[in-house]
Design an enzyme around this catalytic site. Structure first.
Site, PDB file in Angstrom:
ATOM      1  N   GLU A   1       2.885 -12.702  -2.141  1.00 49.92           N
ATOM      2  CA  GLU A   1       2.161 -12.225  -0.960  1.00 49.92           C
ATOM      3  C   GLU A   1       1.407 -13.430  -0.599  1.00 49.92           C
ATOM      4  OE1 GLU A   1      -0.846  -9.553  -2.771  1.00 49.92           O
ATOM      5  OE2 GLU A   1       0.454  -8.405  -3.672  1.00 49.92           O
TER       6      GLU A   1
ATOM      7  N   TRP B   1       2.379 -10.081   3.531  1.00 48.42           N
ATOM      8  CA  TRP B   1       1.870  -9.023   3.062  1.00 48.42           C
ATOM      9  C   TRP B   1       1.689  -8.204   4.196  1.00 48.42           C
ATOM     10  CZ3 TRP B   1       1.464  -6.237  -1.090  1.00 48.42           C
ATOM     11  CH2 TRP B   1       0.707  -5.129  -1.264  1.00 48.42           C
TER      12      TRP B   1
ATOM     13  N   HIS C   1       2.876  -3.462 -10.565  1.00 43.56           N
ATOM     14  CA  HIS C   1       1.772  -3.765  -9.884  1.00 43.56           C
ATOM     15  C   HIS C   1       0.507  -3.379 -10.426  1.00 43.56           C
ATOM     16  CE1 HIS C   1       1.081  -5.622  -5.943  1.00 43.56           C
ATOM     17  NE2 HIS C   1      -0.164  -4.815  -5.762  1.00 43.56           N
TER      18      HIS C   1
ATOM     19  N   ASN D   1       0.927  -1.184   0.039  1.00 45.05           N
ATOM     20  CA  ASN D   1      -0.151  -0.254   0.021  1.00 45.05           C
ATOM     21  C   ASN D   1       0.739   1.326  -0.062  1.00 45.05           C
ATOM     22  OD1 ASN D   1      -1.855  -1.817   0.191  1.00 45.05           O
ATOM     23  ND2 ASN D   1      -2.855  -0.858   1.876  1.00 45.05           N
TER      24      ASN D   1
ATOM     25  N   GLU E   1      -0.740  -9.898 -10.125  1.00 40.08           N
ATOM     26  CA  GLU E   1      -1.973 -10.788 -10.429  1.00 40.08           C
ATOM     27  C   GLU E   1      -2.564 -10.766 -11.408  1.00 40.08           C
ATOM     28  OE1 GLU E   1      -3.894  -9.875  -6.810  1.00 40.08           O
ATOM     29  OE2 GLU E   1      -2.797 -11.010  -5.356  1.00 40.08           O
TER      30      GLU E   1
END
Length: 701
Positions: A329, A371, A119, A42, A177
């Site tokens: 993660e 994570w 990301h 984040n 992902e």
């Protein structure tokens, strides 16, 4: 970066004439040193149009934080990163590349490996793993795989050029992902659009675009490790990656594979039990013993058996073929809605799960990267403190000692001192059987010159999701909040005025549409610190009348304000039926989500709704006596001054904007002042004279 690598002297790109002579070590050679991994989550991956690294509440990583990661026992740091939102016309901003370099250098200079990825960043690649017609979150669209691959190649060429001279401690990762946001439309993969061999060909193309770009920049990048992701980073999709593995111009051995591991019912499920499965609070033998339905064990995803089977499959599929695997993660949320012994059992279960998972990963050639989001509220994953302005303490404090120690043990490291579990349990004690429950929420803003929000949120599930049977919402509450602190005036280095208001909100439907209505902005709905009162909000009271009420996702209360401090106890939130009766939606048997300036605990209420003797009572702020008369266009305040002197009166709306302001000479004793306004709605009237300060909400006509 120039330096001594693990395998001898590593020269910069300009000095490297032959990759054959000066190749970086292969993945299987560096894997044993990578150890336990950690995500700076984040932060660097926050899209530029959402505020960049600090946009989701975390500070920019500094030396103290990164050193704390190393001291905690981690030796690999994954840096999720955004690129597209920091680019113009296909060129990544040079300042952004420098910012990323700052974080990479902090990691490597602490002797750790850095995994720098691309990301989600708006889904420019992640949501378009198909060629031609396909689905993203907006519906059926057309996407050119060649166009996406070209952008992927361009970005990675720029990134690789920036970091070409770094040694083997810097690792690149192609994506995050890919395909995980495929919409739920009845497809073959648990309701999602199927991820088949045709889509794997597209993903292979994207990975090869990254690898080709990195290799083309030469120097150490000619053999730098590049990590490639399985579809959606799901373990059960990893056979697709294995069967259609990307080709590497450097030859075999210079790539790793990546999966993520969040066994849903244990790790992420928070919306409530469903007909197809329940939330898992506990794990294996770490369970109260009387709640097998909420315990992850046997062959359930996330159990010992499933972990060993899944990870050994990854070993045979990848590691045994010279391809170590990164668990990019992994983690499980802290369910701080639990209380007392149940919370203690849950936290012990989490710690045991983390320890077993990383031990199994280590045994099977996997690098586990936990994570960490930085937040410490309900549902957090945080191990190392970052948000000291919100949670206090120091940057680098360990917030989850037991979980960290369970992972350190798996890597042969000594246990660190401390006790996080008892601290959390003491904040959330059991309530004696037979006593009613409520939630006592403390609000305290951190800044003095800008608005902050404290949120009490209830995620709805099951029958609670249908609010269409009601005509509105009723809330029962008591307490007091004051807008006079943490500081009171310009002499304290902060703003002159504080203000506060509260809204009821809800989110509904598949798009989580937002609706809100004022609660404590109305003159006849002031808080009472001495007794409970009920406040009703009908659907027509909302600023925009809610839609999709039969699919309500969450309801809650937001307290907005500056310089706010105080406590409110909530007894229940109920739905109002057409006949005037109510049905309880939530009576706080478990703690709801608390965010922002709001912290709290579940407390016992006696039969009359008062707080039980075993609970913390709200601290009442000193009240001020001021009589206010509101007429169309004017507001008159009457107050008593202890001494004669200059005074000021200010009328503000709840956005902090001044409607009218007046400076006047006050006499000792009774005084009155009149302000003008053509504004309608809720406002705050503040009168200051000497050391006296009066504040009152008003409803302007």
């Amino acid at each position: 970066m120039f330096g001594i690598g693990k395998f001898g002297l590593v020269f910069g790109a300009l000095s490297l004439a032959s990759t054959a002579a000066f190749a970086l070590p292969k993945a299987t050679e560096i894997y044993p040193d990578m150890g336990l991994g950690y995500n700076i989550g984040n932060t660097m991956e926050v899209p530029g149009n959402q505020g960049g690294p600090t946009g989701w509440g975390n500070p920019f990583p500094d030396a103290a934080y990164v050193k704390a990661i190393k001291d905690a026992g981690f030796n690999t740091v994954r840096i999720p990163c955004a690129w597209d939102s920091h680019a113009s016309n296909g060129t990544i901003n040079a300042g952004w590349l420098d910012s990323v370099k700052t974080v990479v250098d902090l990691v490597i200079n602490n002797g750790m490996y850095a995994i720098l990825n691309s990301h989600w960043d708006g889904g420019w690649l992640e949501d378009h793993v198909f060629d031609g017609e396909g689905y993203d979150k907006t519906g059926l669209v057309n996407s050119s795989a060649a166009t996406v691959a070209a952008k992927q190649e361009s970005y990675w060429k720029q990134i690789a050029t920036k970091f070409a001279a770094y040694d083997e401690h810097l690792i690149f990762a192609s994506a995050n992902e890919p395909g995980v946001n495929d919409p739920w439309n009845g497809g073959a993969d648990n309701g999602q659009w199927a991820f088949d061999e045709n889509r794997m060909k597209v993903l292979k193309q994207f990975h090869e675009a990254c690898i080709k770009a990195v290799r083309s920049t030469g120097g150490n990048n000619a053999t730098r490790i590049v990590v490639v992701q399985a579809p959606r980073t799901e373990i059960d999709k990893s056979p697709l990656l294995a069967s259609m593995y990307p080709e590497d111009p450097a030859g075999a051995g210079y790539t790793m594979a990546e999966i993520h591991f969040y066994p849903y019912q244990f790790s992420l499920m928070t919306s409530g039990d469903e007909s197809w499965g329940k939330m898992f609070y506990y794990w294996e033998d770490q369970t109260p013993g009387n709640d097998a339905a909420h315990t992850c064990s046997g062959s359930a995803l996330g159990s010992k058996k499933s972990i060993d089977e899944l990870f050994s499959g990854l070993k045979s599929r990848f590691y045994d073929n010279g391809i170590p695997v990164v668990i990019g993660e992994m983690g499980a949320v802290k369910r701080l809605s639990l209380t007392g012994d149940n919370l203690k059992a849950h936290l012990k279960a989490r710690a045991a799960w983390y320890g077993y998972t990383v031990a199994s990963a280590k045994k099977n050639g996997l690098v586990p990267c936990v994570w960490d989001t930085g937040d410490e509220g309900d549902g957090n994953f945080t191990i190392i403190r970052r948000q000291v302005n919100k949670f206090g303490g120091n940057v680098g404090d360990i917030t989850d000692v037991e979980t960290l120690n369970s992972m350190r043990e798996a890597y042969g490291q000594a246990a660190l001192p401390g006790n996080s579990i008892d601290s959390l349990v003491n904040q959330n004690p059991d309530i004696p059987e037979g006593e009613g429950k409520g939630i006592l929420v403390t609000y305290a803003t951190k800044t003095s010159d800008s608005s902050e929000v404290g949120t009490l949120r209830i995620n709805l599930s099951g029958t609670k999701k249908d609010l269409s049977q009601y005509v509105g919402i009723e809330v029962r509450l008591k307490g007091e909040v004051a807008s006079a602190g943490p500081c009171t005036g310009a002499g304290d280095g902060c703003g002159d005025f504080g203000w506060t208001s509260m809204d009821l909100f809800m989110m509904t439907g598949g798009s989580w549409a937002w609706f809100d209505a004022p609660v404590l902005q109305q003159a006849d709905q002031e808080l009472n610190a001495s007794k409970f009162q009920t406040i009703q909000v009908k659907w027509e009271d909302f600023r925009t009348e809610p839609a999709d009420l039969n699919s309500a996702n969450a309801i809650g209360l937001n307290l907005y304000g500056t310089q706010v401090t105080g406590t409110i106890t909530f007894d229940y939130i109920a739905g109002i039926k057409a006949d005037g009766s109510i049905e309880i939606i939530d009576d706080f048997d478990k703690k709801p989500g608390l965010e922002g300036t709001a912290t709290g605990k579940v407390v016992a209420l006696n039969g009359t709704g008062d707080i039980g003797s075993n609970a913390i009572r709200p601290v009442r702020a000193a009240s001020s006596k001021m009589l206010v008369s509101v007429r169309p266009g004017t507001v008159t305040a009457s107050f008593s001054a202890a001494t004669a002197g200059m005074a000021s009166a200010t009328l503000m709306n709840f956005m902090g904007q001044v409607i009218d302001q007046k400076t006047f000479s006050a006499s000792k004793g009774a005084n009155s002042v009149e302000l003008q306004s053509n504004y309608r709605g809720a406002a705050m009237l503040i009168v200051k004279q000497g050391s006296q300060r009066y504040a009152q909400k008003v409803l302007l006509k």
